[in-house]
Motif scaffolding. Structure first.
Motif, PDB file in Angstrom:
ATOM      1  N   LYS A 102       0.843  -1.200   0.000  1.00  0.00           N
ATOM      2  CA  LYS A 102       0.000   0.000   0.000  1.00  0.00           C
ATOM      3  C   LYS A 102       0.877   1.250   0.000  1.00  0.00           C
ATOM      4  O   LYS A 102       0.514   2.275  -0.538  1.00  0.00           O
ATOM      5  N   LYS A 103       2.036   1.150   0.625  1.00  0.00           N
ATOM      6  CA  LYS A 103       3.055   2.207   0.645  1.00  0.00           C
ATOM      7  C   LYS A 103       4.413   1.537   0.526  1.00  0.00           C
ATOM      8  O   LYS A 103       4.599   0.400   0.944  1.00  0.00           O
ATOM      9  N   ILE A 104       5.351   2.264  -0.042  1.00  0.00           N
ATOM     10  CA  ILE A 104       6.725   1.771  -0.143  1.00  0.00           C
ATOM     11  C   ILE A 104       7.619   2.725   0.635  1.00  0.00           C
ATOM     12  O   ILE A 104       7.614   3.931   0.391  1.00  0.00           O
ATOM     13  N   GLU A 105       8.337   2.174   1.590  1.00  0.00           N
ATOM     14  CA  GLU A 105       9.253   2.984   2.388  1.00  0.00           C
ATOM     15  C   GLU A 105      10.549   3.170   1.618  1.00  0.00           C
ATOM     16  O   GLU A 105      11.223   2.205   1.269  1.00  0.00           O
ATOM     17  N   VAL A 106      10.875   4.421   1.361  1.00  0.00           N
ATOM     18  CA  VAL A 106      12.077   4.749   0.597  1.00  0.00           C
ATOM     19  C   VAL A 106      13.111   5.354   1.542  1.00  0.00           C
ATOM     20  O   VAL A 106      12.804   6.280   2.293  1.00  0.00           O
ATOM     21  N   THR A 107      14.303   4.805   1.506  1.00  0.00           N
ATOM     22  CA  THR A 107      15.430   5.329   2.264  1.00  0.00           C
ATOM     23  C   THR A 107      16.400   5.944   1.267  1.00  0.00           C
ATOM     24  O   THR A 107      16.722   5.321   0.250  1.00  0.00           O
ATOM     25  N   ILE A 108      16.833   7.174   1.569  1.00  0.00           N
ATOM     26  CA  ILE A 108      17.774   7.854   0.686  1.00  0.00           C
ATOM     27  C   ILE A 108      18.984   8.291   1.497  1.00  0.00           C
ATOM     28  O   ILE A 108      18.842   8.917   2.549  1.00  0.00           O
ATOM     29  N   ASN A 109      20.162   7.933   1.011  1.00  0.00           N
ATOM     30  CA  ASN A 109      21.426   8.323   1.637  1.00  0.00           C
ATOM     31  C   ASN A 109      22.063   9.422   0.805  1.00  0.00           C
ATOM     32  O   ASN A 109      22.161   9.299  -0.424  1.00  0.00           O
ATOM     33  N   TYR A 110      22.482  10.475   1.478  1.00  0.00           N
ATOM     34  CA  TYR A 110      23.190  11.577   0.808  1.00  0.00           C
ATOM     35  C   TYR A 110      24.278  12.057   1.749  1.00  0.00           C
ATOM     36  O   TYR A 110      23.992  12.508   2.858  1.00  0.00           O
ATOM     37  N   ALA A 139      17.542   9.777   5.039  1.00  0.00           N
ATOM     38  CA  ALA A 139      16.153  10.182   5.236  1.00  0.00           C
ATOM     39  C   ALA A 139      15.247   9.077   4.711  1.00  0.00           C
ATOM     40  O   ALA A 139      15.604   8.369   3.768  1.00  0.00           O
ATOM     41  N   THR A 140      14.083   8.926   5.336  1.00  0.00           N
ATOM     42  CA  THR A 140      13.106   7.951   4.873  1.00  0.00           C
ATOM     43  C   THR A 140      11.755   8.625   4.703  1.00  0.00           C
ATOM     44  O   THR A 140      11.446   9.616   5.384  1.00  0.00           O
ATOM     45  N   HIS A 141      10.985   8.083   3.791  1.00  0.00           N
ATOM     46  CA  HIS A 141       9.639   8.605   3.533  1.00  0.00           C
ATOM     47  C   HIS A 141       8.843   7.500   2.847  1.00  0.00           C
ATOM     48  O   HIS A 141       9.407   6.704   2.092  1.00  0.00           O
ATOM     49  N   LYS A 142       7.549   7.455   3.102  1.00  0.00           N
ATOM     50  CA  LYS A 142       6.687   6.467   2.454  1.00  0.00           C
ATOM     51  C   LYS A 142       5.984   7.101   1.264  1.00  0.00           C
ATOM     52  O   LYS A 142       5.454   8.202   1.369  1.00  0.00           O
ATOM     53  N   PHE A 143       6.008   6.363   0.150  1.00  0.00           N
ATOM     54  CA  PHE A 143       5.386   6.815  -1.092  1.00  0.00           C
ATOM     55  C   PHE A 143       4.391   5.756  -1.565  1.00  0.00           C
ATOM     56  O   PHE A 143       4.518   4.576  -1.238  1.00  0.00           O
TER      57      PHE A 143
END
Length: 91
Positions: free
Chosen positions: A7-15, A20-24
């Motif tokens: 229903k949502k995909i948790e996205v983790t982004i490294n910079y 940071a993480t956010h659900k899309f």
């Protein structure tokens, strides 16, 4: 039409040293995720143009119109990206 169990995909982004993480939504495109990351990490317009999302631990850089559900393994509702420079100029 795409069918997914997520229903949502948790996205983790490294910079750099930040994460940071956010659900899309599963149908959200990579370009939407990148736009969110640019805002989250407060990159300038110039820096934003020079960076791309690369899947963690790989050299795979999905096209900006790729929906997130195509990047999951089908078992977990999560994706990890590194925000990296598109090209490195060495010299």
């Amino acid at each position: 039409m795409h069918v997914t169990k997520c229903k949502k995909i948790e996205v983790t982004i490294n910079y750099l040293a930040e994460t940071a993480t956010h659900k899309f939504a599963p149908g959200a495109r990579v370009r939407r995720v990148k736009a969110w990351a640019i805002d989250k990490f407060k990159l300038s317009a110039h820096d934003a143009e020079e960076h791309v999302l690369q899947m963690c631990g790989t050299t795979r850089r999905p096209a900006s119109d790729t929906p997130l559900n195509e990047l999951t393994d089908g078992k977990t509702c999560a994706v990890c990206f590194d925000l990296v420079p598109e090209k490195r100029v060495e010299g």
